[in-house]
Motif scaffolding. Structure first.
Motif, short mmCIF file in Angstrom:
data_model
loop_
_atom_site.label_atom_id
_atom_site.label_comp_id
_atom_site.label_asym_id
_atom_site.label_seq_id
_atom_site.Cartn_x
_atom_site.Cartn_y
_atom_site.Cartn_z
N GLY A 22 0.76 -1.22 0.00
CA GLY A 22 0.00 0.00 0.00
C GLY A 22 0.80 1.29 0.00
N ARG A 23 2.05 1.25 -0.39
CA ARG A 23 2.82 2.49 -0.46
C ARG A 23 3.37 2.64 -1.86
NH1 ARG A 23 8.37 1.56 3.03
NH2 ARG A 23 6.99 1.84 4.76
N MET A 74 9.30 -17.60 4.02
CA MET A 74 8.53 -18.47 3.13
C MET A 74 7.04 -18.35 3.45
SD MET A 74 10.62 -19.58 0.98
CE MET A 74 9.67 -20.81 0.11
N GLU A 75 6.72 -18.23 4.73
CA GLU A 75 5.32 -18.08 5.14
C GLU A 75 4.72 -16.79 4.56
OE1 GLU A 75 3.49 -17.12 9.35
OE2 GLU A 75 4.13 -19.22 9.25
N GLU A 76 5.47 -15.70 4.64
CA GLU A 76 5.00 -14.44 4.05
C GLU A 76 4.81 -14.58 2.54
OE1 GLU A 76 6.85 -11.01 6.95
OE2 GLU A 76 8.21 -12.02 5.55
N MET A 77 5.73 -15.28 1.89
CA MET A 77 5.63 -15.44 0.44
C MET A 77 4.38 -16.24 0.07
SD MET A 77 7.91 -13.58 -0.78
CE MET A 77 7.39 -13.94 -2.43
N TYR A 136 1.57 -13.81 0.30
CA TYR A 136 1.60 -12.84 -0.80
C TYR A 136 1.14 -13.45 -2.12
CZ TYR A 136 4.79 -10.15 2.24
OH TYR A 136 5.38 -9.47 3.27
N THR A 137 1.47 -14.73 -2.35
CA THR A 137 1.28 -15.30 -3.68
C THR A 137 0.13 -16.30 -3.77
OG1 THR A 137 2.89 -17.06 -3.21
CG2 THR A 137 3.72 -15.03 -4.26
N GLU A 138 -0.57 -16.58 -2.69
CA GLU A 138 -1.58 -17.64 -2.73
C GLU A 138 -2.70 -17.36 -3.72
OE1 GLU A 138 -3.85 -16.18 1.35
OE2 GLU A 138 -2.86 -18.09 1.30
N ARG A 139 -2.96 -16.13 -4.05
CA ARG A 139 -4.06 -15.81 -4.96
C ARG A 139 -3.59 -15.56 -6.41
NH1 ARG A 139 -3.77 -12.05 -0.90
NH2 ARG A 139 -2.54 -10.25 -1.46
N GLU A 176 4.07 -2.95 -5.00
CA GLU A 176 3.44 -1.76 -4.43
C GLU A 176 2.14 -2.10 -3.71
OE1 GLU A 176 4.56 2.31 -6.68
OE2 GLU A 176 3.24 1.00 -7.82
N GLN A 177 1.35 -3.00 -4.27
CA GLN A 177 0.04 -3.30 -3.72
C GLN A 177 0.05 -4.32 -2.59
OE1 GLN A 177 -2.47 -4.43 -6.98
NE2 GLN A 177 -2.47 -2.40 -7.88
N HIS A 178 1.01 -5.24 -2.59
CA HIS A 178 0.90 -6.39 -1.69
C HIS A 178 2.06 -6.60 -0.72
CE1 HIS A 178 -2.63 -7.74 -3.84
NE2 HIS A 178 -1.97 -7.55 -4.98
N ILE A 179 3.19 -5.96 -0.95
CA ILE A 179 4.37 -6.28 -0.16
C ILE A 179 4.84 -5.04 0.60
CG2 ILE A 179 6.78 -7.05 -0.23
CD1 ILE A 179 5.93 -8.90 -2.50
#
Length: 152
Positions: free
Chosen positions: A4-5, A48-51, A54-57, A73-76
């Motif tokens: 979100g930045r 790896m958990e954060e990844m 971030y990428t599950e969708r 920009e939108q997700h990380i």
């Protein structure tokens, strides 16, 4: 936690460089399995958990450069160099016996093997320490120099 930045131009340039380093076939695409490596090249260190979060969708999740930058920009929660420097300094502070800007090899190994979501193994830490011989001074490393080295 969404990013979100808006990224700065130097951050976008770092992402572009990382994208190009990962895209070894010059296809103009990277896939989601390469996303973590691209982020690590910019000084980010998602677990790896954060990844997975971030990428599950993403489905098969391939990115062009523009899509990659937009996704970040939108997700990380992309950290600035200053934020990463502060985190590294705070981490080293926890293990320093004195208050100069240096850390002993032993203290550094403790930091690398005990902190973070994915600490290094003793063997990996020893390999890293061996690779840092050129910045060692009397068995110690300057914290600022280490920070610069890790940030690229």
């Amino acid at each position: 936690m969404p990013g979100g930045r808006t990224l700065t131009e130097p951050q976008k340039a770092a992402l572009k460089d990382a994208f190009e380093d990962i895209d070894i076939t010059n296809s103009g695409m990277i896939n989601k399995s390469e996303l973590r490596a691209a982020l690590q090249l910019t000084g980010q260190n998602p677990t790896m958990e954060e990844m997975i979060t971030y990428t599950e969708r993403l489905g098969n999740g391939t990115f062009t450069l523009a899509e990659f930058i937009e996704f970040v920009e939108q997700h990380i929660p992309f950290k600035t160099k200053e934020e990463i420097d502060k985190e590294l300094t705070e981490a080293f502070e926890k293990f320093r016996d004195d208050r100069d800007l240096s850390i002993s090899k032993e203290e550094f190994q403790k930091v690398m093997t005990k902190l973070g979501d994915e600490p290094l193994t003793d063997g990996d830490a020893e390999t890293l320490i061996e690779s840092l011989k050129n910045i060692e001074n009397s068995g110690k490393y300057n914290v600022t120099e280490l920070s610069r080295l890790f940030m690229g």
